[in-house]
Design an enzyme around this catalytic site. Structure first.
Site, PDB file in Angstrom:
ATOM      1  N   SER A 138     -29.335 -46.260  -2.094  1.00 15.77           N
ATOM      2  CA  SER A 138     -29.589 -45.846  -0.706  1.00 15.77           C
ATOM      3  C   SER A 138     -28.294 -45.293  -0.126  1.00 15.77           C
ATOM      4  CB  SER A 138     -30.031 -47.056   0.126  1.00 15.77           C
ATOM      5  OG  SER A 138     -29.981 -46.758   1.509  1.00 15.77           O
ATOM      6  N   TYR A 151     -29.507 -55.900   2.558  1.00 20.42           N
ATOM      7  CA  TYR A 151     -30.062 -54.688   1.927  1.00 20.42           C
ATOM      8  C   TYR A 151     -28.934 -53.781   1.448  1.00 20.42           C
ATOM      9  CZ  TYR A 151     -32.634 -50.254   1.547  1.00 20.42           C
ATOM     10  OH  TYR A 151     -33.183 -49.074   1.089  1.00 20.42           O
TER      11      TYR A 151
HETATM   12  N1  LIG Z   1     -37.693 -44.897   2.682  1.00 25.37           N
HETATM   13  C1  LIG Z   1     -36.377 -44.745   2.820  1.00 25.37           C
HETATM   14  O1  LIG Z   1     -35.883 -44.226   3.834  1.00 25.37           O
HETATM   15  C2  LIG Z   1     -35.447 -45.223   1.734  1.00 25.37           C
HETATM   16  C3  LIG Z   1     -34.096 -44.892   1.847  1.00 25.37           C
HETATM   17  C4  LIG Z   1     -33.216 -45.307   0.861  1.00 25.37           C
HETATM   18  C5  LIG Z   1     -33.684 -46.036  -0.217  1.00 25.37           C
HETATM   19  N2  LIG Z   1     -34.995 -46.354  -0.300  1.00 25.37           N
HETATM   20  C6  LIG Z   1     -35.429 -47.134  -1.462  1.00 25.37           C
HETATM   21  O2  LIG Z   1     -36.470 -46.461  -2.123  1.00 25.37           O
HETATM   22  C7  LIG Z   1     -37.291 -47.403  -2.803  1.00 25.37           C
HETATM   23  C8  LIG Z   1     -38.744 -47.145  -2.424  1.00 25.37           C
HETATM   24  O3  LIG Z   1     -38.887 -47.368  -1.035  1.00 25.37           O
HETATM   25  P1  LIG Z   1     -40.068 -46.760  -0.151  1.00 25.37           P
HETATM   26  O4  LIG Z   1     -39.440 -46.190   1.060  1.00 25.37           O
HETATM   27  O5  LIG Z   1     -40.970 -45.929  -0.971  1.00 25.37           O
HETATM   28  O6  LIG Z   1     -40.742 -48.144   0.303  1.00 25.37           O
HETATM   29  P2  LIG Z   1     -42.256 -48.627   0.282  1.00 25.37           P
HETATM   30  O7  LIG Z   1     -42.243 -49.957   0.931  1.00 25.37           O
HETATM   31  O8  LIG Z   1     -43.146 -47.578   0.813  1.00 25.37           O
HETATM   32  O9  LIG Z   1     -42.531 -48.781  -1.281  1.00 25.37           O
HETATM   33  C9  LIG Z   1     -41.874 -49.758  -2.037  1.00 25.37           C
HETATM   34  C10 LIG Z   1     -42.805 -50.228  -3.123  1.00 25.37           C
HETATM   35  O10 LIG Z   1     -42.118 -51.234  -3.881  1.00 25.37           O
HETATM   36  C11 LIG Z   1     -43.011 -52.304  -4.084  1.00 25.37           C
HETATM   37  N3  LIG Z   1     -42.298 -53.562  -4.257  1.00 25.37           N
HETATM   38  C12 LIG Z   1     -41.557 -54.224  -3.353  1.00 25.37           C
HETATM   39  N4  LIG Z   1     -41.134 -55.385  -3.860  1.00 25.37           N
HETATM   40  C13 LIG Z   1     -41.629 -55.456  -5.125  1.00 25.37           C
HETATM   41  C14 LIG Z   1     -41.550 -56.419  -6.139  1.00 25.37           C
HETATM   42  N5  LIG Z   1     -40.884 -57.567  -5.969  1.00 25.37           N
HETATM   43  N6  LIG Z   1     -42.156 -56.169  -7.316  1.00 25.37           N
HETATM   44  C15 LIG Z   1     -42.859 -55.018  -7.499  1.00 25.37           C
HETATM   45  N7  LIG Z   1     -42.971 -54.067  -6.559  1.00 25.37           N
HETATM   46  C16 LIG Z   1     -42.372 -54.291  -5.384  1.00 25.37           C
HETATM   47  C17 LIG Z   1     -43.840 -52.347  -2.808  1.00 25.37           C
HETATM   48  O11 LIG Z   1     -45.025 -53.105  -2.974  1.00 25.37           O
HETATM   49  C18 LIG Z   1     -44.075 -50.882  -2.537  1.00 25.37           C
HETATM   50  O12 LIG Z   1     -45.216 -50.388  -3.175  1.00 25.37           O
HETATM   51  C19 LIG Z   1     -36.788 -48.785  -2.383  1.00 25.37           C
HETATM   52  O13 LIG Z   1     -35.919 -49.304  -3.381  1.00 25.37           O
HETATM   53  C20 LIG Z   1     -36.002 -48.492  -1.118  1.00 25.37           C
HETATM   54  O14 LIG Z   1     -35.021 -49.449  -0.853  1.00 25.37           O
HETATM   55  C21 LIG Z   1     -35.901 -45.965   0.641  1.00 25.37           C
END
Ligand SMILES: NC(=O)c1ccc[n+]([C@@H]2O[C@H](COP(=O)([O-])OP(=O)(O)OC[C@H]3O[C@@H](n4cnc5c(N)ncnc54)[C@H](O)[C@@H]3O)[C@@H](O)[C@H]2O)c1
Length: 251
Positions: A138, A151
């Protein structure tokens, strides 16, 4: 743009693939010819996988033995594992003084330790040379952002794990890279996007003047898994509309 056939015959694991960035990453690999195992703790993974015509596994990445279970399911369903995308993660962390032990443990277990453990379980099955590991860090693993302590620390750990593992595995022909997304419109950020201060600082502070989409992350992940990235390892690539490079001049 998707390059049909670029990953033809390849087996890919995407964790956290039920929705958001992981769903878009899985869809991108499928559109380029790969077979993908979609892994998630949410039952919705079944519907997402059905839409893409791919196998799925209901699995908590932080549970004991998750890496081995994911590897076994992938070998059973795909026959081979060429690419592992460690995307699963949770959001909604807090300032340190508001973080109890359970919150700290949950963020470090899910967003950091599970990345190491799942990778360790899958690693013996990756081809040498040719295996690829792509982690999702991130922008907050690179720059500080008050209020999201556990986080950010976990995501910084993912960035360092990427560099560390790249050095360990490059001699075997396995490449390890990460993407560091900026603010992406997914279910994880619904609350953030309703917060006026956050929106002003992050969205209006992004030079390209927009939020990212899950597809904005899927393209760079596919690039890092492709032959075009054959001499790239150990990087943490910001995919953030310029947020880390420069603040928007208007705010
Ligand atoms: N959305 C953003 O702005 C952003 C920015 C930087 C990094 N990220 C990272 O991107 C990745 C995806 O995030 P997103 O925005 O798509 O979030 P999201 O919540 O839409 O999707 C995350 C997915 O991971 C799954 N998940 C969570 N914990 C889990 C576990 N213990 N075992 C299996 N699956 C699990 C959730 O059920 C969900 O389907 C994450 O690692 C997040 O930290 C997101």
């Amino acid at each position: 743009m998707p390059d049909a056939g670029r990953f033809s015959g390849k087996g890919v694991i995407v964790t956290g693939a039920a929705r958001g960035i992981g769903e878009a990453v899985a869809e991108r690999f499928v559109s380029e010819g790969a077979r993908v195992l979609l892994v998630d703790v949410l039952p919705e993974v079944e519907a997402t996988a059905a839409r893409l015509g791919q196998p799925w596994l209901l699995q908590d990445v932080a549970a004991p033995g998750a890496g081995e279970a994911i590897a076994a399911a992938a070998l059973g369903a795909l026959g081979r594992i060429d690419v592992l995308v460690n995307n699963a993660g949770i959001g909604g962390s807090k300032r340190l003084e508001d973080s109890d032990d359970a919150l700290i443990d949950r963020f470090l277990a899910t967003n950091l330790a599970a990345v190491l453990k799942v990778t360790r379980g899958v690693l013996p099955h990756l081809p040498r040379p040719g295996g690829r590991i792509i982690n999702v860090s991130s922008i907050f693993g690179i720059t500080g952002y008050p209020g999201t302590t556990a986080y950010a620390v976990a995501k910084a750990g993912v960035a360092q794990f990427t560099r560390q593992l790249a050095g360990e595995l490059a001699p075997e022909g396995i490449l390890v890279n990460a993407v560091a997304p900026g603010l992406i419109a997914t279910p994880m950020t619904t609350g953030h996007r309703q917060n006026a201060l956050y929106t002003r600082l992050i969205v209006e502070g992004t030079p390209v003047e927009r939020l990212g989409t899950p597809a904005d992350i899927a393209g760079p992940v596919a690039f890092l898994a492709s032959e075009d990235a054959a001499f790239v390892t150990g990087i943490v690539m910001p995919v953030d509309g310029g947020f880390l490079a420069a603040r928007h001049g208007k705010i």
